[in-house]
Write an enzyme that holds these catalytic residues in place. Structure first.
Site, PDB file in Angstrom:
ATOM      1  N   ARG A 149     -11.207 -15.443  18.042  1.00  0.00           N
ATOM      2  CA  ARG A 149     -12.026 -15.605  18.680  1.00  0.00           C
ATOM      3  C   ARG A 149     -12.015 -17.234  19.298  1.00  0.00           C
ATOM      4  O   ARG A 149     -11.626 -17.963  18.328  1.00  0.00           O
ATOM      5  CB  ARG A 149     -13.712 -15.164  18.313  1.00  0.00           C
ATOM      6  CG  ARG A 149     -13.841 -13.723  18.185  1.00  0.00           C
ATOM      7  CD  ARG A 149     -15.173 -13.244  18.044  1.00  0.00           C
ATOM      8  NE  ARG A 149     -15.117 -11.799  18.219  1.00  0.00           N
ATOM      9  CZ  ARG A 149     -14.896 -10.840  17.478  1.00  0.00           C
ATOM     10  NH1 ARG A 149     -14.622 -11.196  16.001  1.00  0.00           N
ATOM     11  NH2 ARG A 149     -14.976  -9.460  17.757  1.00  0.00           N
ATOM     12  N   GLY A 166     -11.875  -6.966  24.814  1.00  0.00           N
ATOM     13  CA  GLY A 166     -13.340  -6.306  25.397  1.00  0.00           C
ATOM     14  C   GLY A 166     -13.795  -7.002  26.352  1.00  0.00           C
ATOM     15  O   GLY A 166     -12.978  -8.026  27.246  1.00  0.00           O
ATOM     16  N   ASP A 167     -15.184  -6.771  26.764  1.00  0.00           N
ATOM     17  CA  ASP A 167     -15.695  -7.446  27.899  1.00  0.00           C
ATOM     18  C   ASP A 167     -15.711  -8.970  27.955  1.00  0.00           C
ATOM     19  O   ASP A 167     -15.548  -9.753  28.808  1.00  0.00           O
ATOM     20  CB  ASP A 167     -16.992  -7.261  27.877  1.00  0.00           C
ATOM     21  CG  ASP A 167     -17.352  -5.839  28.896  1.00  0.00           C
ATOM     22  OD1 ASP A 167     -16.712  -5.716  29.664  1.00  0.00           O
ATOM     23  OD2 ASP A 167     -18.515  -5.111  28.689  1.00  0.00           O
ATOM     24  N   THR A 176     -10.811  -2.455  22.080  1.00  0.00           N
ATOM     25  CA  THR A 176     -11.792  -2.506  21.235  1.00  0.00           C
ATOM     26  C   THR A 176     -12.473  -1.206  20.630  1.00  0.00           C
ATOM     27  O   THR A 176     -12.586  -0.197  21.220  1.00  0.00           O
ATOM     28  CB  THR A 176     -12.900  -3.495  21.938  1.00  0.00           C
ATOM     29  OG1 THR A 176     -14.230  -3.322  21.082  1.00  0.00           O
ATOM     30  CG2 THR A 176     -13.342  -2.743  23.119  1.00  0.00           C
ATOM     31  N   ILE A 177     -12.712  -1.209  19.302  1.00  0.00           N
ATOM     32  CA  ILE A 177     -13.104   0.102  18.670  1.00  0.00           C
ATOM     33  C   ILE A 177     -14.508   0.379  19.128  1.00  0.00           C
ATOM     34  O   ILE A 177     -15.080   1.260  19.121  1.00  0.00           O
ATOM     35  CB  ILE A 177     -13.152  -0.060  17.192  1.00  0.00           C
ATOM     36  CG1 ILE A 177     -14.090  -1.123  16.450  1.00  0.00           C
ATOM     37  CG2 ILE A 177     -11.879  -0.331  16.770  1.00  0.00           C
ATOM     38  CD1 ILE A 177     -14.218  -0.770  15.073  1.00  0.00           C
ATOM     39  N   ASP A 178     -15.177  -0.716  19.794  1.00  0.00           N
ATOM     40  CA  ASP A 178     -16.620  -0.519  20.081  1.00  0.00           C
ATOM     41  C   ASP A 178     -16.836   0.354  21.255  1.00  0.00           C
ATOM     42  O   ASP A 178     -18.000   0.816  21.540  1.00  0.00           O
ATOM     43  CB  ASP A 178     -17.288  -1.889  20.693  1.00  0.00           C
ATOM     44  CG  ASP A 178     -17.174  -2.859  19.269  1.00  0.00           C
ATOM     45  OD1 ASP A 178     -17.005  -2.489  18.078  1.00  0.00           O
ATOM     46  OD2 ASP A 178     -17.387  -4.190  19.608  1.00  0.00           O
ATOM     47  N   ASP A 196     -16.899  -0.440  24.469  1.00  0.00           N
ATOM     48  CA  ASP A 196     -17.943  -0.898  25.262  1.00  0.00           C
ATOM     49  C   ASP A 196     -17.594  -1.784  26.408  1.00  0.00           C
ATOM     50  O   ASP A 196     -18.156  -2.700  26.995  1.00  0.00           O
ATOM     51  CB  ASP A 196     -18.849  -1.773  24.515  1.00  0.00           C
ATOM     52  CG  ASP A 196     -18.378  -2.828  23.850  1.00  0.00           C
ATOM     53  OD1 ASP A 196     -16.872  -2.810  23.906  1.00  0.00           O
ATOM     54  OD2 ASP A 196     -19.088  -3.670  23.132  1.00  0.00           O
ATOM     55  N   ARG A 217     -27.453  14.644  -3.161  1.00  0.00           N
ATOM     56  CA  ARG A 217     -27.636  13.122  -2.602  1.00  0.00           C
ATOM     57  C   ARG A 217     -27.874  13.117  -0.984  1.00  0.00           C
ATOM     58  O   ARG A 217     -27.277  13.898  -0.453  1.00  0.00           O
ATOM     59  CB  ARG A 217     -26.370  12.295  -2.976  1.00  0.00           C
ATOM     60  CG  ARG A 217     -26.628  11.492  -4.428  1.00  0.00           C
ATOM     61  CD  ARG A 217     -25.623  10.776  -4.600  1.00  0.00           C
ATOM     62  NE  ARG A 217     -25.983  10.163  -5.930  1.00  0.00           N
ATOM     63  CZ  ARG A 217     -24.951   9.720  -6.758  1.00  0.00           C
ATOM     64  NH1 ARG A 217     -23.646   9.572  -6.225  1.00  0.00           N
ATOM     65  NH2 ARG A 217     -25.046   9.148  -7.827  1.00  0.00           N
ATOM     66  N   MET A 219     -19.576   0.385  12.696  1.00  0.00           N
ATOM     67  CA  MET A 219     -19.571  -0.436  13.311  1.00  0.00           C
ATOM     68  C   MET A 219     -19.703  -0.229  14.903  1.00  0.00           C
ATOM     69  O   MET A 219     -20.145   0.968  15.008  1.00  0.00           O
ATOM     70  CB  MET A 219     -18.188  -1.279  13.125  1.00  0.00           C
ATOM     71  CG  MET A 219     -17.922  -2.240  12.149  1.00  0.00           C
ATOM     72  SD  MET A 219     -16.269  -2.672  12.123  1.00  0.00           S
ATOM     73  CE  MET A 219     -16.386  -4.190  10.937  1.00  0.00           C
ATOM     74  N   GLY A 220     -19.563  -1.127  15.775  1.00  0.00           N
ATOM     75  CA  GLY A 220     -19.747  -0.821  17.198  1.00  0.00           C
ATOM     76  C   GLY A 220     -20.515  -1.697  18.152  1.00  0.00           C
ATOM     77  O   GLY A 220     -20.853  -1.904  19.191  1.00  0.00           O
ATOM     78  N   ARG A 221     -20.804  -3.090  17.213  1.00  0.00           N
ATOM     79  CA  ARG A 221     -21.802  -3.892  17.803  1.00  0.00           C
ATOM     80  C   ARG A 221     -22.972  -3.131  18.568  1.00  0.00           C
ATOM     81  O   ARG A 221     -23.675  -2.540  17.800  1.00  0.00           O
ATOM     82  CB  ARG A 221     -20.715  -4.782  18.947  1.00  0.00           C
ATOM     83  CG  ARG A 221     -20.021  -6.014  18.379  1.00  0.00           C
ATOM     84  CD  ARG A 221     -20.164  -7.034  19.193  1.00  0.00           C
ATOM     85  NE  ARG A 221     -19.140  -7.186  20.274  1.00  0.00           N
ATOM     86  CZ  ARG A 221     -18.387  -7.992  20.800  1.00  0.00           C
ATOM     87  NH1 ARG A 221     -18.963  -9.497  20.490  1.00  0.00           N
ATOM     88  NH2 ARG A 221     -17.591  -8.039  21.714  1.00  0.00           N
ATOM     89  N   HIS A 232     -14.784  -3.022   7.716  1.00  0.00           N
ATOM     90  CA  HIS A 232     -13.558  -3.150   8.466  1.00  0.00           C
ATOM     91  C   HIS A 232     -12.482  -1.939   8.003  1.00  0.00           C
ATOM     92  O   HIS A 232     -11.402  -2.287   8.885  1.00  0.00           O
ATOM     93  CB  HIS A 232     -12.793  -4.473   8.136  1.00  0.00           C
ATOM     94  CG  HIS A 232     -13.554  -5.925   8.747  1.00  0.00           C
ATOM     95  ND1 HIS A 232     -14.939  -6.028   8.502  1.00  0.00           N
ATOM     96  CD2 HIS A 232     -13.272  -6.335   9.878  1.00  0.00           C
ATOM     97  CE1 HIS A 232     -15.395  -7.146   9.169  1.00  0.00           C
ATOM     98  NE2 HIS A 232     -14.353  -7.407  10.007  1.00  0.00           N
TER      99      HIS A 232
HETATM  100  P1  ADP Z   1     -14.483  -8.934  23.239  1.00  0.00           P
HETATM  101  O1  ADP Z   1     -13.394  -9.283  23.927  1.00  0.00           O
HETATM  102  O2  ADP Z   1     -14.313  -7.679  22.280  1.00  0.00           O
HETATM  103  O3  ADP Z   1     -15.885  -8.733  24.023  1.00  0.00           O
HETATM  104  P2  ADP Z   1     -15.732 -11.567  22.297  1.00  0.00           P
HETATM  105  O4  ADP Z   1     -17.001 -11.214  23.155  1.00  0.00           O
HETATM  106  O5  ADP Z   1     -15.730 -12.117  21.126  1.00  0.00           O
HETATM  107  O6  ADP Z   1     -14.880 -10.150  22.375  1.00  0.00           O
HETATM  108  O7  ADP Z   1     -14.918 -12.342  23.215  1.00  0.00           O
HETATM  109  C1  ADP Z   1     -13.559 -12.693  22.727  1.00  0.00           C
HETATM  110  C2  ADP Z   1     -13.262 -14.034  23.195  1.00  0.00           C
HETATM  111  O8  ADP Z   1     -13.259 -14.073  24.735  1.00  0.00           O
HETATM  112  C3  ADP Z   1     -13.995 -15.215  22.974  1.00  0.00           C
HETATM  113  O9  ADP Z   1     -13.886 -15.735  21.622  1.00  0.00           O
HETATM  114  C4  ADP Z   1     -13.774 -16.386  24.056  1.00  0.00           C
HETATM  115  O10 ADP Z   1     -12.463 -17.043  23.707  1.00  0.00           O
HETATM  116  C5  ADP Z   1     -13.501 -15.181  25.387  1.00  0.00           C
HETATM  117  N1  ADP Z   1     -14.703 -15.279  26.032  1.00  0.00           N
HETATM  118  C6  ADP Z   1     -15.810 -14.428  25.834  1.00  0.00           C
HETATM  119  N2  ADP Z   1     -16.855 -14.750  26.975  1.00  0.00           N
HETATM  120  C7  ADP Z   1     -16.400 -15.774  27.481  1.00  0.00           C
HETATM  121  C8  ADP Z   1     -16.686 -16.515  28.542  1.00  0.00           C
HETATM  122  N3  ADP Z   1     -17.959 -16.115  29.164  1.00  0.00           N
HETATM  123  N4  ADP Z   1     -16.331 -17.436  29.079  1.00  0.00           N
HETATM  124  C9  ADP Z   1     -14.836 -17.741  28.629  1.00  0.00           C
HETATM  125  N5  ADP Z   1     -14.217 -17.056  27.514  1.00  0.00           N
HETATM  126  C10 ADP Z   1     -14.967 -16.062  26.914  1.00  0.00           C
END
Ligand code: ADP
Length: 317
Positions: A71, A101-102, A125-127, A129, A162, A169-171, A249
């Site tokens: 991240r 992911g997003d 992503t495992i989520d 989403d 029990r 998980m899944g955010r 995890h």
């Molecule tokens: P995912 O890709 O699974 O949604 P994250 O939301 O943690 O996971 O995003 C992963 C990485 O993508 C972040 O650590 C950051 O480097 C980048 N990122 C996320 N959102 C933004 C944003 N709005 N602008 C620029 N980089 C972003």
């Protein structure tokens, strides 16, 4: 054309097969593939290396990602993205594939807009989403990992009268919890997308235990924050010995399932092809439309999608 790939956000099983097939498809199409290590962090730091077949040999069965993920808070800063773009320009790289992911897609989109790069986002992503995609790489492996745990928990629950509350998980998404509950025959499932009434669940469980139920399994999505409450209901209201298992995890999946390897292959092929399209900046791939339908009479026989047919031809040479 010089291109590169990176993994961003939470890692998942299936990233390694995607890397392998990215390298293979790139080389087969005359491109020069590169790995970027540790996600956008590595891109800002210039941790980029040209790769070829030996770099991806034997990785298809390995979970996680061999190029590591990260991240990167810094990447949200335009100055950091400018440094990242300069590192790509230094190497002559004009196309970037991001597995994530997003959030990762958003980062890629900004980078492409600001620096006239071509980018392709692959949902991984495992989520499960990512907006617009029915399926993300890694989900099936995560579901299988959770399923194995739930089967084992059922064995011990059944031996001891029990109630087990298993947190997945899944955010913000309840997908992993819901599909795991269906696949494992759980009695209760709590997800953020569906309102739930713990009093009503308590009454149902009381009736069922009174009429002979020996044990219960509840799958609870982490997003609901309701795991401990449910344990107390079993323990205090129903007087059934209850345990909370937070899977954590281990859900990231281990060795990718056959389905995740196949989907990773298809996404990687599509991503390499999408990078050839000069008319677009960022493209976000998705998986859509798998649904139950009625087979038209008289139209029997298996039709493989064209990407699989092409691979079949290659493997038959
Ligand atoms: P995912 O890709 O699974 O949604 P994250 O939301 O943690 O996971 O995003 C992963 C990485 O993508 C972040 O650590 C950051 O480097 C980048 N990122 C996320 N959102 C933004 C944003 N709005 N602008 C620029 N980089 C972003």
């Amino acid at each position: 054309m010089k291109t590169a790939i990176l993994c961003s956000g939470g890692d998942c099983a299936g990233m390694n097969p995607a890397l392998k097939y990215y390298v293979e498809a790139s080389l087969a199409g005359g491109d020069t593939p590169h790995f970027i290590y540790r996600g956008f962090e590595g891109l800002i730091n210039g941790d980029i290396r040209e790769v070829s077949y030996p770099d991806v040999s034997g990785i298809v069965a390995r979970g996680g990602t061999m190029i590591r993920s990260a991240r990167s808070e810094r990447f949200k800063d335009p100055a950091a993205r400018a440094a990242a773009a300069a590192n790509l320009a230094d190497k002559g790289i004009i196309g970037l594939i991001v597995l994530g992911g997003d959030g990762s897609n958003r980062g890629l989109e900004l980078l492409c807009e600001e620096h006239q790069l071509r980018g392709v986002g692959i949902p991984a992503t495992i989520d499960n989403d990512v907006a617009g995609s029915d399926y993300c790489i890694g989900v099936d492996s995560a579901l299988n990992a959770i399923g194995r745990c739930l089967d084992q928990i059922r064995d011990t629950a059944a031996s001891f009268r029990r109630a087990f509350v298993v947190e997945t998980m899944g955010r913000d998404s309840g997908y992993l919890a819901l599909v795991s509950a269906i696949s494992s025959g759980a009695e209760i499932c709590l997800i953020p997308e569906i309102p739930f009434d713990l009093d009503s669940i308590s009454r149902r469980m009381r009736r069922e235990f009174d009429s002979g139920r020996e044990y219960a399994i509840a799958v609870v999505s982490e997003a609901t924050d309701a795991s401990n409450q449910l344990v107390s209901i079993f323990q205090e209201e129903l007087e059934i010995d209850s345990r909370l298992t937070v899977l954590g995890h281990i859900q990231r999946g281990g060795s990718p399932t056959a389905f995740d390897r196949r989907i990773a292959f298809e996404f990687a092929e599509a991503a390499v092809e999408a990078l050839q399209d000069m008319s677009k900046q960022a493209t976000f791939l998705c998986y859509r439309g798998a649904a139950i339908a009625e087979h038209p009479p008289g139209a029997l026989g298996t039709l493989f999608p064209e990407t699989l047919m092409e691979r079949a031809r290659l493997l038959a040479r």
